[in-house]
Every structure is written in structure tokens, then in C-alpha cells.
Write a protein that holds these residues in place. Structure first.
Motif, short mmCIF file in Angstrom:
data_model
loop_
_atom_site.label_atom_id
_atom_site.label_comp_id
_atom_site.label_asym_id
_atom_site.label_seq_id
_atom_site.Cartn_x
_atom_site.Cartn_y
_atom_site.Cartn_z
N LYS A 23 0.82 -1.22 0.00
CA LYS A 23 0.00 0.00 0.00
C LYS A 23 0.85 1.26 0.00
O LYS A 23 0.40 2.30 -0.45
N TRP A 27 -0.32 5.18 -4.08
CA TRP A 27 -0.48 6.52 -4.64
C TRP A 27 0.59 6.80 -5.69
O TRP A 27 0.34 7.49 -6.68
N LYS A 115 -3.67 -0.26 14.33
CA LYS A 115 -4.25 -0.25 12.98
C LYS A 115 -5.25 0.89 12.88
O LYS A 115 -6.22 0.91 13.62
N ASP A 116 -4.98 1.84 11.99
CA ASP A 116 -5.97 2.87 11.73
C ASP A 116 -6.94 2.37 10.66
O ASP A 116 -6.82 1.22 10.20
N LEU A 117 -7.86 3.19 10.26
CA LEU A 117 -8.88 2.77 9.30
C LEU A 117 -8.25 2.35 7.97
O LEU A 117 -8.63 1.35 7.37
N ASN A 118 -7.26 3.11 7.53
CA ASN A 118 -6.55 2.78 6.30
C ASN A 118 -5.87 1.42 6.41
O ASN A 118 -5.94 0.60 5.49
N ASP A 119 -5.21 1.16 7.53
CA ASP A 119 -4.55 -0.12 7.75
C ASP A 119 -5.56 -1.26 7.77
O ASP A 119 -5.31 -2.34 7.23
N PHE A 121 -8.38 -1.41 6.23
CA PHE A 121 -8.84 -1.64 4.87
C PHE A 121 -7.86 -2.52 4.10
O PHE A 121 -8.26 -3.42 3.36
N PHE A 122 -6.56 -2.26 4.26
CA PHE A 122 -5.54 -2.99 3.52
C PHE A 122 -5.05 -4.25 4.24
O PHE A 122 -4.26 -5.01 3.68
N ASP A 141 3.52 -0.74 8.72
CA ASP A 141 2.89 -1.34 7.55
C ASP A 141 3.21 -2.82 7.39
O ASP A 141 3.55 -3.29 6.31
#
Length: 174
Positions: A23, A27, A115-119, A121-122, A141
Motif C-alpha cells: 500500500k 499513490w 491499525k488505523d482505518l486505512n490499515d 482496509f488494507f 505497515d
């Protein structure tokens, strides 16, 4: 870049060897697609008077932009590794100058994950290995962070077979 067997001590076994989650390049890949689309559009829409040197310059510019945009971050991602063995946690990073950290399992007093929301998700997260010197080692990560946390906990409780077996059981199915 796998960890060389000659760097392991006798009776030391690699439980898991990994890189950070891909991830971190997402970007950059999307921006690279935009650069390539712009270069193709520029090639198609370029006036006839620009040919051939104007197109060469356009694609040279796209290549120069791509180097820091995607190639160097990809090399950084490819060369940064985390390795968990039956005796220690090993980090290695760097393209030209390699740096590393070896943390013996015996020095780890607590294993946490963040783990945040982005973590979420992935499917990755940050693993926080607390030592008795209050100087935590952060592994950012980490893919399948829950499985890695369980493996390290098994190793801390001297369940080497459980950690090795857990690595096989908790590995992602493809």
C-alpha cells in the motif's frame, strides 16, 4: 532480498520474512499512470513540427519524472525487510547504504499492534515491540499484523513449533 542463511546462528530458523505492505506504493503507482497517460496524450496531440525530437523530449521528461516518483520508492520498498526468526526480530533497510536492527526476542517485554482505518482496509498495521529499555521498535505497515503478533507471542512463550506452524496456518491463502 531474502536474509542470507549465513547470517543466522546455528539452530535459528526463519519464521517469517516480509516487506512492508505494498500500500505504500499505491499513490505512487496511480500518479505514474497519470504521468504515462499525459505522455501518451502529448504524443498523440503533438503537432507534426515537433516530430521526432519533441516526442523524444516528452518521453525523456516522463522518464525523468518517473524516477523519483516510482522507481526510487519501489527500490526502497523492495530493500526494506522485516524478518522474524526463532531468536530475534531483524530489520534491514537502505538502497546503497544498508542499515539494520537486530532485537533478541528475550528483550521484548510487550507486543502491541496499531491499525488505523486505512490499515484495516488494507489488512496491515504497525507492530510495536516494547523492550525493557522503554525504546520500542516500530515495524510499520506490516502485512497480516495479527498473524505476526501471534507468531511473536508464540516465540516469546517458547512455543517455537507453534510459531512456525502458525506461520503456515495464518499465511494468506491464494
Amino acid at each position: 532480498m531474502a536474509l542470507s542463511k549465513k547470517l543466522l546462528s546455528r539452530d535459528e530458523v526463519v519464521v517469517r520474512h516480509m516487506r512492508t505492505h505494498v500500500k505504500v506504493l499505491l499513490w505512487r503507482v496511480l500518479l505514474e499512470v497519470v504521468v504515462l497517460v499525459a505522455a501518451v496524450a502529448g504524443s498523440v496531440l503533438a503537432p507534426q513540427s515537433w516530430r521526432p525530437w519533441g516526442l523524444v523530449a516528452l518521453w525523456a521528461l516522463a522518464a525523468v519524472v518517473s524516477l523519483p516518483l516510482l522507481l526510487l520508492p519501489w527500490l526502497r520498498w523492495y530493500t526494506d525487510t522485516y524478518t522474524i526468526t526463532t531468536r530475534r526480530v531483524i530489520t534491514r533497510s537502505g538502497i546503497l547504504r544498508r542499515t539494520g536492527h537486530d532485537l533478541p526476542l528475550s528483550r521484548i517485554s510487550d507486543v502491541q499492534q496499531d491499525k488505523d482505518l486505512n490499515d484495516r482496509f488494507f489488512g496491515c498495521g504497525t507492530l510495536i515491540l516494547q523492550t525493557s529499555s522503554d525504546d520500542p521498535l516500530l515495524l510499520r505497515d506490516v502485512p497480516h499484523v495479527e498473524a505476526v503478533q501471534v507468531e511473536i507471542a508464540n516465540l516469546l512463550f517458547n512455543d517455537v513449533q507453534g510459531a512456525v506452524q502458525g506461520a503456515a496456518d495464518l499465511a494468506p491463502r491464494r
